[in-house]
Enzyme design. Structure first.
Site, PDB file in Angstrom:
ATOM      1  CG  ASP A   1      -2.676 -44.052  35.647  1.00  0.00           C
ATOM      2  OD1 ASP A   1      -1.616 -43.873  35.025  1.00  0.00           O
ATOM      3  OD2 ASP A   1      -2.755 -44.704  36.702  1.00  0.00           O
TER       4      ASP A   1
ATOM      5  CG  HIS B   1       0.059 -45.183  42.863  1.00  0.00           C
ATOM      6  ND1 HIS B   1       0.820 -45.047  41.725  1.00  0.00           N
ATOM      7  CD2 HIS B   1       0.437 -46.350  43.427  1.00  0.00           C
ATOM      8  CE1 HIS B   1       1.625 -46.100  41.600  1.00  0.00           C
ATOM      9  NE2 HIS B   1       1.420 -46.894  42.620  1.00  0.00           N
TER      10      HIS B   1
ATOM     11  CG  ASP C   1      -0.668 -46.566  34.403  1.00  0.00           C
ATOM     12  OD1 ASP C   1      -1.852 -46.805  34.099  1.00  0.00           O
ATOM     13  OD2 ASP C   1      -0.265 -46.524  35.589  1.00  0.00           O
TER      14      ASP C   1
ATOM     15  CG  ASP D   1      -5.418 -47.103  40.484  1.00  0.00           C
ATOM     16  OD1 ASP D   1      -4.494 -47.932  40.539  1.00  0.00           O
ATOM     17  OD2 ASP D   1      -5.335 -46.052  39.805  1.00  0.00           O
TER      18      ASP D   1
ATOM     19  CG  HIS E   1      -2.425 -50.136  37.364  1.00  0.00           C
ATOM     20  ND1 HIS E   1      -1.779 -49.126  36.681  1.00  0.00           N
ATOM     21  CD2 HIS E   1      -1.535 -51.146  37.492  1.00  0.00           C
ATOM     22  CE1 HIS E   1      -0.536 -49.518  36.407  1.00  0.00           C
ATOM     23  NE2 HIS E   1      -0.356 -50.730  36.885  1.00  0.00           N
TER      24      HIS E   1
ATOM     25  CG  ASP F   1      -5.347 -46.624  35.952  1.00  0.00           C
ATOM     26  OD1 ASP F   1      -4.280 -47.178  35.634  1.00  0.00           O
ATOM     27  OD2 ASP F   1      -5.505 -45.996  37.018  1.00  0.00           O
TER      28      ASP F   1
ATOM     29  CD  GLU G   1       0.517 -42.789  39.046  1.00  0.00           C
ATOM     30  OE1 GLU G   1       1.727 -43.071  38.863  1.00  0.00           O
ATOM     31  OE2 GLU G   1      -0.043 -42.870  40.155  1.00  0.00           O
TER      32      GLU G   1
ATOM     33  CG  HIS H   1      -4.685 -42.394  39.593  1.00  0.00           C
ATOM     34  ND1 HIS H   1      -4.941 -43.284  38.584  1.00  0.00           N
ATOM     35  CD2 HIS H   1      -5.689 -41.470  39.525  1.00  0.00           C
ATOM     36  CE1 HIS H   1      -6.045 -42.917  37.938  1.00  0.00           C
ATOM     37  NE2 HIS H   1      -6.514 -41.819  38.495  1.00  0.00           N
TER      38      HIS H   1
HETATM   39  N1  LIG Z   1      -2.199 -45.449  39.787  1.00  0.00           N
HETATM   40  C1  LIG Z   1      -1.364 -46.459  39.584  1.00  0.00           C
HETATM   41  N2  LIG Z   1      -0.362 -46.340  38.753  1.00  0.00           N
HETATM   42  N3  LIG Z   1      -1.562 -47.557  40.302  1.00  0.00           N
HETATM   43  C2  LIG Z   1      -0.717 -48.709  40.273  1.00  0.00           C
HETATM   44  C3  LIG Z   1      -1.139 -49.737  41.295  1.00  0.00           C
HETATM   45  C4  LIG Z   1      -0.251 -50.956  41.284  1.00  0.00           C
HETATM   46  C5  LIG Z   1      -0.669 -52.059  42.241  1.00  0.00           C
HETATM   47  N4  LIG Z   1      -1.959 -52.583  41.898  1.00  0.00           N
HETATM   48  C6  LIG Z   1      -0.662 -51.576  43.697  1.00  0.00           C
HETATM   49  O1  LIG Z   1      -1.666 -51.555  44.334  1.00  0.00           O
HETATM   50  O2  LIG Z   1       0.353 -51.212  44.203  1.00  0.00           O
HETATM   51 MN   LIG Z   2      -4.111 -45.291  38.317  1.00  0.00          MN
HETATM   52 MN   LIG Z   3      -2.269 -47.014  36.365  1.00  0.00          MN
END
Ligand SMILES: NC(=[NH2+])NCCC[C@H](N)C(=O)O
Ligand SMILES: [Mn+2]
Ligand SMILES: [Mn+2]
Length: 302
Positions: free
Chosen positions: A229, A143, A231, A130, A128, A126, A274, A104
């Site tokens: 994303d 990411h 996920d 991010d 998350h 997402d 992702e 990402h």
């Molecule tokens: N784009 C993603 N899949 N991001 C996941 C981030 C996971 C976690 N919050 C980190 O900063 O490491």
């Molecule tokens: Mn993401």
């Molecule tokens: Mn994510």
């Protein structure tokens, strides 16, 4: 008739802990992307991939942020700068850039390119936030930082290659949030970004939430960038991702969301990120990504 669509691959995995998302662009193409988009009525051209340094040439500590930790920042910067130019050129040719990741962190390239000469809204599907910065990140993985980078938060303030010119916090909507680090939670709350969690989707349903997210992103802007994303979906639907989180949207909710995006007729640029083919089952996550892209471009059941 949908705008001509130009596919641009960004095959990198510097930003993630688990290797493999660099193969995402191949997997998504192999999963039938061009055919899906043609089904949506789009003329499709494939621009190939932006150049990315190989694993053996990388140095995780080569470029340091002003403070904290951001792994492979030099390589991420090189790829995102090239990607940003390609996206901006595609838009200048009146075509729709469809960017294939990659982890990402590539959103830094896509969104800076899309928001270079225009006011752009952003819908971020997402699990998350991010929203980490080099000092708040628990992992040092970029990411987990692209939204903070684009908005110039924390150590990203004034980092020109990573900040998006035509993007304002008020026009950013995160949809489907369910995994947030402690410092991220604070930063998201302090910002003007609108976050719709999975609990909001439980309560209001996907249709209302996506309508509201699109209102946020389209208010006063020239168009929107959609960052998907994979996920975002529940891991049962999308197992091929590096940071799966239970409790995501299901197959129909995902299609419905992207169909609503298409109906708004404001889509300026799109990215799918992702997808990790190593962790996938028979390429199903990549195929799902192609289907969702088609829905975003206007493919309908009937
Ligand atoms: N784009 C993603 N899949 N991001 C996941 C981030 C996971 C976690 N919050 C980190 O900063 O490491
Ligand atoms: Mn993401
Ligand atoms: Mn994510």
């Amino acid at each position: 008739m949908t705008r001509p669509t130009r596919i641009i691959g960004a095959p990198i995995d510097y930003g993630a802990n688990r290797r493999g998302v660099d193969m995402g662009p191949s997997a998504i193409r192999y999963g039938g992307l061009a055919a899906q988009l043609e089904d949506a009525g789009a003329a499709v051209a494939d621009d190939g991939d932006v150049a990315a340094p190989r694993a053996e040439e990388r140095d995780p500590e080569a470029e340091k942020p002003s403070e904290g930790r951001a792994k492979f920042l030099r390589e991420t910067k090189a790829v995102c700068t090239a990607l940003s130019d390609r996206v901006a050129e595609t838009l200048a040719d009146d075509e729709l850039p469809l960017v294939l990741g990659g982890d990402h962190s590539i959103a830094i390239g896509s969104v800076t390119g899309s928001a270079r000469n225009a006011d752009v809204g952003l819908v971020w599907f997402d699990a998350h936030g991010d929203f980490n910065t080099p000092t708040t990140s628990p992992s040092g993985n970029v990411h987990g930082m692209p939204l903070a980078a684009l908005l110039g938060i924390g150590e990203f303030a004034g980092v020109e290659w990573a900040n998006a010119d035509g993007l304002r916090e008020e026009n950013v909507a995160i949809v489907g949030l369910r995994s947030v680090d402690e410092a991220e939670r604070k930063a998201i709350r302090q910002s003007e970004v609108t976050a719709f969690t999975m609990s909001d989707i439980d309560e209001e349903g996907i249709t209302d939430v996506v309508d509201e997210a699109l209102d946020v992103a389209t208010a006063g802007t020239d168009g929107i960038h959609v960052s998907l994303d994979l996920d975002w979906l529940d891991p049962r639907e999308a197992p091929g991702v590096g940071t799966p989180v239970r409790g995501g949207v299901n197959y129909r909710e995902a299609h419905s969301a992207l169909e609503t995006v298409a109906e708004t007729d404001a889509l300026r640029s799109l990215e799918l990120v992702e997808v990790n083919p190593i962790l996938d089952e028979q390429n199903e996550t990549a195929s799902l990504a192609t289907e969702l892209a088609a829905s975003a471009l206007g493919k309908r059941i009937l």
